[in-house]
Design a protein around this motif. Structure first.
Motif, mmCIF file in Angstrom:
data_model
loop_
_atom_site.group_PDB
_atom_site.id
_atom_site.type_symbol
_atom_site.label_atom_id
_atom_site.label_comp_id
_atom_site.label_asym_id
_atom_site.label_seq_id
_atom_site.Cartn_x
_atom_site.Cartn_y
_atom_site.Cartn_z
ATOM 1 N N ASP B 53 0.088 6.524 0.367
ATOM 2 C CA ASP B 53 -0.475 5.797 -0.763
ATOM 3 C C ASP B 53 0.235 6.119 -2.071
ATOM 4 O O ASP B 53 0.090 5.402 -3.049
ATOM 5 C CB ASP B 53 -1.972 6.102 -0.880
ATOM 6 C CG ASP B 53 -2.691 5.089 -1.752
ATOM 7 O OD1 ASP B 53 -2.505 3.887 -1.501
ATOM 8 O OD2 ASP B 53 -3.401 5.503 -2.690
ATOM 9 N N GLY B 54 0.948 7.199 -2.098
ATOM 10 C CA GLY B 54 1.789 7.498 -3.262
ATOM 11 C C GLY B 54 1.055 7.708 -4.569
ATOM 12 O O GLY B 54 1.616 7.450 -5.626
ATOM 13 N N ASN B 55 -0.195 8.184 -4.521
ATOM 14 C CA ASN B 55 -0.936 8.257 -5.783
ATOM 15 C C ASN B 55 -0.980 9.639 -6.416
ATOM 16 O O ASN B 55 -1.205 9.760 -7.616
ATOM 17 C CB ASN B 55 -2.356 7.705 -5.604
ATOM 18 C CG ASN B 55 -3.225 8.593 -4.724
ATOM 19 O OD1 ASN B 55 -3.460 9.754 -5.044
ATOM 20 N ND2 ASN B 55 -3.712 8.053 -3.620
ATOM 21 N N CYS B 56 -0.771 10.703 -5.631
ATOM 22 C CA CYS B 56 -0.971 12.033 -6.228
ATOM 23 C C CYS B 56 0.218 12.414 -7.107
ATOM 24 O O CYS B 56 0.081 13.188 -8.040
ATOM 25 C CB CYS B 56 -1.218 13.086 -5.157
ATOM 26 S SG CYS B 56 0.256 13.584 -4.241
ATOM 27 N N ARG B 57 1.389 11.892 -6.800
ATOM 28 C CA ARG B 57 2.612 12.069 -7.593
ATOM 29 C C ARG B 57 3.133 13.505 -7.542
ATOM 30 O O ARG B 57 3.745 13.982 -8.491
ATOM 31 C CB ARG B 57 2.403 11.629 -9.056
ATOM 32 C CG ARG B 57 1.636 10.350 -9.237
ATOM 33 C CD ARG B 57 2.190 9.202 -8.455
ATOM 34 N NE ARG B 57 3.284 8.497 -9.121
ATOM 35 C CZ ARG B 57 3.945 7.491 -8.578
ATOM 36 N NH1 ARG B 57 3.616 7.055 -7.370
ATOM 37 N NH2 ARG B 57 4.929 6.914 -9.228
ATOM 38 N N MET B 60 7.186 13.529 -5.902
ATOM 39 C CA MET B 60 8.151 12.728 -6.672
ATOM 40 C C MET B 60 9.579 13.234 -6.467
ATOM 41 O O MET B 60 9.832 14.433 -6.353
ATOM 42 C CB MET B 60 7.824 12.789 -8.160
ATOM 43 C CG MET B 60 6.414 12.352 -8.521
ATOM 44 S SD MET B 60 5.962 10.732 -7.876
ATOM 45 C CE MET B 60 6.698 9.690 -9.130
ATOM 46 N N ILE B 74 6.272 7.153 -0.035
ATOM 47 C CA ILE B 74 6.043 5.716 0.130
ATOM 48 C C ILE B 74 7.328 4.926 -0.067
ATOM 49 O O ILE B 74 7.397 3.744 0.232
ATOM 50 C CB ILE B 74 4.939 5.252 -0.853
ATOM 51 C CG1 ILE B 74 4.312 3.925 -0.406
ATOM 52 C CG2 ILE B 74 5.434 5.167 -2.278
ATOM 53 C CD1 ILE B 74 3.020 3.619 -1.124
ATOM 54 N N ILE B 166 -9.509 15.587 -6.038
ATOM 55 C CA ILE B 166 -8.357 15.131 -6.818
ATOM 56 C C ILE B 166 -8.165 13.619 -6.684
ATOM 57 O O ILE B 166 -7.115 13.090 -7.036
ATOM 58 C CB ILE B 166 -7.071 15.873 -6.395
ATOM 59 C CG1 ILE B 166 -6.802 15.692 -4.894
ATOM 60 C CG2 ILE B 166 -7.169 17.365 -6.744
ATOM 61 C CD1 ILE B 166 -5.433 16.194 -4.459
ATOM 62 N N ALA B 167 -9.187 12.933 -6.192
ATOM 63 C CA ALA B 167 -9.185 11.461 -6.125
ATOM 64 C C ALA B 167 -7.949 10.908 -5.430
ATOM 65 O O ALA B 167 -7.423 9.872 -5.803
ATOM 66 C CB ALA B 167 -9.326 10.855 -7.527
#
Lengths: 561, 939
Positions: B53-57, B60, B74, B166-167
């Protein structure tokens, strides 16, 4: 070894797990929705129907909606809770007051006393009857302070004007005089579309005209329209088109004005673009704060459909209070009935867009120029720039401490100082030019001495900002740049979609640092770094610009208590 | 290496200065991992079924020429890309993201899980300073206060501490995409964004089915098993000292597990990557294992006291065990148990004895049990509870396709375009198998759900069919009629692979959809659409359960399904087949091993002299030449005094058999009843001697799941007290009955059993020890087993499958004025079978602790009841009292009672009428009535 007890509030054994609904609940919601298709992409529209008719959305209504749409309750709730204009009331919670006054608190409205207005209203009203909400920008910055009740807009709002209106029926938008279908046709409207439909204007030529004219995306990104058409046409169909009318960038109101004056310019442009690029359907996404524009569009689309013209089918989709849906992929998610979370790129929406199809997305103003360009030729358009290298006329939304705020049609690349002096009547009485936002909340904030530069794409990027949607807000010696920066950061904290951690947590930390008046520049710089480098979308990447400029250009204010 | 190179898509790019290549679809993160660089990650779970999902970053990386960094989990590389995974800019960003997240989280040492994935990943960055940014969360930087708005301890098994969240949305993907339970959503926005259950309900009151996938996926301590936390449910208290592989003991799906232990105590269970479960578990497998640690475990052999006579009305629910049984030594107990069997044999002959083996034990135990009864007593009166589940399915399958097992695994749904499920509720009874069906539906496959009751699977279905109970045959025959009439059957397949088509076509001529519509309660046009959709799909597969098999026409029901599959050619290819969903962890294996009165291992008929001769030679004894009696027939024979001794290993006929008034009377009438079990089951109330046995995680052996996958289970803990492993007990029993077995290792039993079973060829004990799971049949000693059967023909005499026409047989007992409702029985998600294990599993019992009868709320209103009240449900065979549950899934006119509650045993009500072929009782259909409970109504 004593561990957490497994005893718990036992669920009622006389029912299965989870929230139960009755046949009656289902019938009630089903009746409200009438013949609306029970498709996932219609969930937000369905939530609007319930919110509009009941003033809130109960947990039971969510459960019933979920059953009718064959979704899980969580799938409906997560969407409903994402959008600020839905009031979800769970069992045992208070139903909101029947009247809601949303007072805009963008920088221009704050300068015009929005917070004082809110305080006065709260003191004056019966909280059981009227609810006062401090709202993000509602796109009426030239009428600051501005407010909304239901579908009515109040410009230069006062306690008196709002209280007087709070008793009235505000469920219908008030329509201004505007150029309707007959008037537009009388002025020569839809002739260009007819030429495109006849083949008189060929698709390739139209694409070339856009490129030659130098038409760029006026939603803020400035992407060349001709190139975009080329990309989308190159992907195999079926293709779709979206029109981004989620004009949420604080300080921006040019699209609203265009829709409320001459909606058919946009509609004709959209029809032409859809024909040229080969899109099978057009979705027009209009922010919920623009009920007037939406009502006009509904009427005029009906009129257009009734005409003899061969029309690409059009649908209006209503936003629900989420700035992020101005980001094109977030808007597409919203049209699909989901939370407005920006997508990762690649793939770009030109390839994988709405419902997974190649999608052409344009801002309202961008498409509105299409008929003119095809009618008068690309050179006519390009020549209207300020100097060589700046093409075309632009609509600037100008507000703040100037004499005549409003939408100013001015040459692209005009120096800001000329825009103020020649188009806005100069500064407001008693105000000296101190600082300005060149491109809404996200484009940064600069000192007055930089106002000699060209107002166009390419100028402000060099300074760590951008012109974006051409939303100019002017501050004077009366105003605190620090307060303006904090206002802006609070806006981003409020509007961050919450998907990625740098933006979600970064905007929150930035506000907390500013509020606590922490002076350590390193902390702010670190936040700027991680938000700028690692956020998924432009919101997070640009959210810190104003703080960056506060430190760079206004060090005294940054250090000021 | 050459193979690998051939698979590469040819995308060459530079990773940290080295030229590398990517497989098609491979992300930068995956390439880096392959190259030996583990890029830190939080929201990306490197496990099958999880979407990046590539959201926590955190993962990178810098891609040269790009303005901002990219999430490696991702992003797929493109030709010539230059990627840096660890330069200064990347490192700085990574540290800042961790710091940003950490500053909102509770202090590590007092957090719900200081050893969470988050903290272990953070450790990889080296020593970190205290987070520097201010937070607005109540638990930030300290221990989570129990009054935190983010603390939710409402669920019996899972503590929610969103202060530690951490959503990242992994729980949502776990719930929605991996398990497709759709309870968790990611709601709200900004710092408010985070997981919710349903409409932000307390987890314990939500529709959560507690599969625990979210707990397993959560990279922080936000979702944690309560068994690991302190009394406040906010802070980690307990750590495991060993983690061991195991297998779930409950249903036929056969999930592989990973058991965390502290000493002999099971702390928690996670899903392991098995072929059937791919890391997933359901509530029973994850939270249901503490039954093995129950204080009710039998720890010592017990012998009935001389002053404690047996009674059909025995009820030891709250009784003092010592007033009925006395403790005994193993020597005395074995001598007594086997001696009693021997005495009956010597006095009345072997036909006066019977044995019920178990579908819960290992293959080896099943083999030894039937061997003990057959060799020791010269009788074939040995059966087990598959008789009550899928005997009709096995009968029809043996007759039709020559094999009693599934033709394809449930994971074949991955490749299917059309999935037909009938008479089963896999979300309750086979939850992990259900995930594959729901995922297929989400991907766009047609899903047809046939059930007389509504069920949640129907939300995912393209076709939901709520039909009249007991009307399977006319409904499926109407579909077959349509397919033949409209000539959309697979003519070529029928001609080359089947016999009996003409007779079938002739028979179904009378079953037009128009004629059957009213009988089965489905409109004729819709029946035709269902038939067309199934027939015209490229690859269609059929799943069924007890709703099909447990009828007097159960075998006919299955015959119609087999015919539907055969005439459309939807068998023998990927994504096609026929699959009876098996209810018990080893029901396939115990049938294969010969726990059936008509057959030896591998379904070889006992009445075939050649077969019998082989066993007589191998076992060095003479054997009974006639078929034995089946479960219900044995109960009748016991009541008639013809059977005087019974050996029950790990079964509970006093709960599971129909018409309990008679069943319990039969048990009480025995001269000698030996019960070998881990608990004092309802059946043990009638025992003369009770042998304390081992639970599944305490013993070695193999189990065969619904997919024909043989899986090795090794003990992870010791049995309590002097309880012993079942195969040791069986060996002692055999010895005391005069048999000389002499096995010293369980593997010897497997090897002997496999020597009789050609289907186990190429699957040696050594191979199982090495690979731990092999699907049978296997054609080579190291290649994978054949998941899809019948590629070319069938294991029948002529290689063809047999189409068997079926008649319209109504349910035995139709509703009438006296008994106007249709009663059906079954399971609840939390309770497995008779509840012997799950009612003693504290977490499961916490969720469903009260006996209930479910009825549609409209019926409840119209008949003047109110939900929650005590009611009595009565049939011609008995009456029980329980709590009334309002459930819109139950069709008006029907009642549903789960049969797991000893307080109100549903099988006092059910009918002992048998299917003539499978000898399976009609559990799914009884005429019943319901009334307000009288205080004096008891069972």
């Amino acid at each position: 070894m004593q561990t957490a007890p497994i005893t718990f509030k036992r669920r009622d054994p006389s029912l299965p797990k989870g929230r139960q609904i009755s046949d009656q609940d289902l019938q009630d919601i089903s009746k409200l929705l009438a013949d609306m298709p029970r498709r996932t992409d219609m969930v937000i529209e369905a939530l609007h129907v319930i919110q509009d008719s009941r003033g809130h959305i109960s947990a039971t209504a969510i459960a019933a909606l979920a059953e009718l749409f064959r979704l899980a309750q969580a799938e409906v709730f997560e969407v409903a809770s994402f959008y600020h204009h839905f009031d979800i009331v769970r069992e045992g919670e208070a139903i909101p007051a029947p009247v809601t006054i949303r007072v805009s608190t963008c920088v221009s409205c704050e300068l015009a006393g929005a917070y004082a207005l809110i305080d006065q209203l709260r003191a004056a009203v019966d909280a059981d009857r009227v609810r006062i909400i401090a709202s993000p920008c509602i796109g009426q910055c030239d009428g600051a302070p501005a407010a909304m009740i239901g579908k009515r807009i109040f410009r230069h709002a006062t306690v008196q004007s709002l209280l007087a209106a709070s008793d009235a029926d505000n469920n219908q938008a008030l329509l201004p005089d505007y150029q309707d279908m007959p008037a537009y046709l009388a002025s020569g409207g839809y002739r260009v579309l007819a030429q495109v439909l006849d083949g008189e204007i060929e698709a390739d030529a139209a694409v070339a005209s856009m490129s030659d004219a130098g038409l760029r995306g006026l939603g803020g990104a400035g992407f060349p329209a001709g190139r975009k058409w080329g990309f989308v046409r190159a992907y195999p169909g079926p293709r779709l088109m979206t029109i981004n009318g989620d004009e949420g960038e604080p300080g921006t109101f040019k699209d609203r004005e265009l829709l409320e004056r001459a909606p058919h310019r946009m509609l004709e442009g959209a029809q032409i673009a859809a024909r040229v690029v080969g899109c099978e359907r057009i979705y027009i996404y209009i922010r919920d704060e623009y009920p007037t524009a939406r009502a006009i569009l509904r009427r005029e689309i009906t009129a257009l459909e009734a005409s003899a013209l061969d029309i690409v089918p059009m649908e209006i989709r209503r936003g629900a209070g989420a700035y992020i849906c101005g980001e094109e992929s977030a808007m597409i998610e919203s049209i699909e009935g989901k939370r407005g979370l920006p997508r990762h790129k690649p793939p770009f929406i030109a390839e994988v867009g709405l419902f997974g199809r190649p999608t052409l997305n344009h801002n309202i103003e961008t498409v509105a120029w299409i008929p003119d360009i095809l009618q008068h030729g690309p050179q006519w358009f390009a020549d209207q720039g300020w100097v060589e290298g700046h093409n075309g006329p632009r609509s600037f939304s100008v507000s703040g401490r100037i004499k005549n705020p409003g939408v100013k049609l001015a040459p692209a690349g005009i120096p800001l100082i000329r825009l103020i002096e020649d188009f806005c009547g100069g500064m407001a009485e008693g105000h000296e030019f101190k600082a300005f936002f060149p491109g809404g909340a996200s484009g940064g904030i600069f000192p007055a001495h930089m106002a000699d530069r060209a107002m166009d794409f390419g100028t402000w990027e060099k300074e760590g900002g951008f012109i974006g949607s051409h939303a100019v807000v002017i501050l004077s010696q009366e105003d605190s740049v620090r307060d303006a920066a904090l206002n802006t950061m609070r806006f981003f904290q409020h509007e961050s979609c919450g998907q990625c951690s740098p933006c979600r947590n970064g905007t929150d930390k930035m506000v907390r640092l500013l509020e606590a008046n922490v002076q350590s520049e390193a902390l702010y710089q670190d936040l700027l770094t991680v938000m700028g480098d690692s956020s998924i979308c432009g919101l997070g990447q640009a959210a810190g610009n104003c703080v960056k400029h506060l430190m760079k250009h206004f060090p005294a204010e940054f250090a000021h208590d | 290496m050459t193979d690998l190179a051939a698979d590469l898509s040819g995308i060459k790019f530079t990773l940290d200065g080295e030229q590398v290549q990517a497989f098609a679809g491979e992300t930068i993160w995956q390439v880096a991992k392959r190259q030996g660089t583990l890029i830190p990650h939080l929201c990306w779970r490197d496990a099958p079924g999880y979407r990046a999902d590539g959201n926590c970053r955190v993962c990178m990386v810098e891609i040269e020429g790009e303005r901002v960094l990219a999430a490696s989990c991702i992003r797929t590389p493109s030709e010539g890309m230059v990627v840096n995974t660890a330069n200064a800019r990347v490192q700085k960003n990574r540290e800042l993201v961790f710091e940003l997240l950490a500053c909102d989280m509770p202090a590590r040492e007092t957090s719900p899980n200081p050893q969470s994935h988050f903290w272990l990943q953070y450790d990889l960055l080296g020593q970190q300073e205290q987070p520097r940014f201010p937070s607005g969360r109540p638990g930030a930087g300290k221990q989570i206060p129990v009054d935190s708005a983010f603390h939710d301890a409402s669920h019996p098994s899972i503590a929610v501490n969103l202060d530690d969240c951490i959503a990242c949305g992994l729980c949502e993907r776990a719930c929605r995409e991996v398990q497709v339970n759709d309870v968790i959503g990611m709601a709200s926005r900004g710092m408010g964004a985070g997981p919710v259950f349903d409409v932000k309900d307390p987890m314990g009151l939500s529709s959560c089915v507690a599969c625990g996938e979210c707990v397993q996926a959560c990279p922080t301590g936000a979702l944690t098993e309560k068994t690991l936390l302190d009394v406040t449910a906010t802070r980690r208290e307990v750590y495991a000292d060993a983690v061991k592989p195991s297998i779930c003991p409950f249903c036929g799906v056969g999930c592989q597990t990973e058991v965390s232990l502290k000493g002999n105590h099971i702390l928690k269970v996670d899903g392991r990557q098995g072929p059937a479960n791919r890391g997933k578990l359901c509530v029973k497998g994850r939270f249901g294992m503490d039954y093995v640690m129950s204080p009710e475990r039998l720890t010592t052999p017990l012998i009935r006291r001389n002053d404690a006579p047996k009674s059909r009305d025995a009820n030891m629910q709250f009784a003092d065990i010592s007033s009925v049984f006395r403790e005994a030594s193993w020597e005395e107990a074995i001598a007594f148990a086997a001696g009693g069997m021997n005495t009956v044999r010597d006095t009345f002959g072997g036909q006066a004895l019977a044995g019920f083996g178990s579908a819960k034990g290992t293959n080896e135990e099943a083999y030894l049990f039937q061997k003990y009864i057959r060799q020791g007593f010269k009788t074939n009166n040995v059966d087990h509870c598959t008789r009550l589940c899928h005997a009709s399915s096995v009968a029809a399958l043996m007759e039709g396709v020559g094999s009693g097992a599934v033709s394809a695994p449930f994971t074949a749904a991955d490749d299917s375009d059309c999935i037909l499920i009938i008479g089963c509720r896999p979300e309750q009874n086979h939850p992990v198998a259900a995930t594959y069906l729901k995922q297929a539906a989400k991907r766009g496959a047609k899903l047809m759900v046939f059930d007389p009751r509504k069920q949640e699977m129907m939300r995912h279905a393209s076709h939901s069919v709520i039909f009249n109970p007991g009307r399977d045959v006319p409904m499926i025959n109407a579909m077959i009629h349509t397919i033949i009439e409209e000539e959309i059957y697979d003519l070529q397949y029928v001609q080359s692979n089947t016999v009996g088509f003409e007779a079938l076509a002739e028979k179904v001529r009378d079953f037009s959809p128009e004629a059957m519509a009213e009988i089965c309660g489905v409109e004729a046009q819709y029946l035709r659409e269902l038939a067309r959709t199934f027939a015209q799909s490229e690859r269609a597969i059929i799943f069924w359960g007890m709703g099909v098999s447990q009828h007097v026409h159960g075998t006919d029901n299955v015959r119609t399904l087999i015919a539907l599959s055969l005439i459309t050619g939807h068998i023998g290819r990927p994504g096609t087949g026929i699959h009876p969903l098996r209810g018990q962890n080893n029901v396939q294996g115990s049938s294969d091993a010969g726990l059936i009165p008509m057959v030896y291992p591998n379904y070889k008929p006992v009445e075939d002299p050649a077969v019998r001769k082989r066993y007589e030679e191998a076992w060095d004894c003479s054997l009974d030449p006639h078929n034995g009696l089946t479960v219900v027939e044995i109960m009748h024979a016991m009541e008639a005094g013809e059977i005087r001794a019974l050996y029950v290993q790990g079964e509970n006929p006093a709960m599971s058999d129909p018409d309990q008034n008679h069943a319990r009377k039969a048990l009480a009438s025995l001269d000698h009843l030996v019960v070998q079990d881990i608990f004092l089951t309802e059946t043990a109330w009638f025992a003369d001697v009770i042998l304390p046995a081992s639970a599944q995680p305490e013993k070695p052996g193999t189990y065969t799941n619904s997919n024909r996958q043989i899986q090795l289970g090794m003990p992870v803990r010791k049995p309590p007290g002097s309880a012993r492993q079942d195969w040791h007990i069986l060996m002692d029993m055999a010895k005391a009955s005069g048999l000389d077995w002499g096995y010293t290792e369980i593997g010897q039993v497997y090897t002997e059993m496999a020597s009789f079973m050609p289907c186990f060829d190429n699957i040696s004990w050594e191979r199982l020890m090495r690979e731990t799971v092999v699907c049978y049949p296997a054609t080579t000693v190291d290649g994978p087993g054949e998941e899809i059967l019948f590629y070319d023909g069938f294991p029948t005499a002529d290689g063809r499958a047999k189409l068997v026409p079926t008649d319209l047989v109504p349910p035995h007992e139709l509703p009438d004025d006296d008994f106007p409702m249709v009663l059906t029985t079954g399971r609840l998600l939390e309770h497995w079978h008779t509840g012997a294990m799950t009612r003693r599993a504290t977490h499961l019992n916490a969720q469903e602790s009260v006996p209930v009868v479910s009825m549609h709320p409209r019926d409840i209103g119209e008949q003047g009841f109110s939900r929650g009240q005590q009611v009595t449900v009565e049939t011609r065979r008995g009456a029980i009292s329980l709590t009334l549950r309002a459930d819109r899934d139950v069709t008006p006119g029907m009642l549903f009672i789960p049969f797991c509650f000893v307080e109100a045993p549903a099988n006092f009500l059910t009918s002992p009428q048998l299917d003539p072929f499978g000898k399976i009782p009609e559990f799914k259909f009884s005429a019943a009535r319901i009334k307000k409970a009288n205080a004096e109504t008891t069972i």
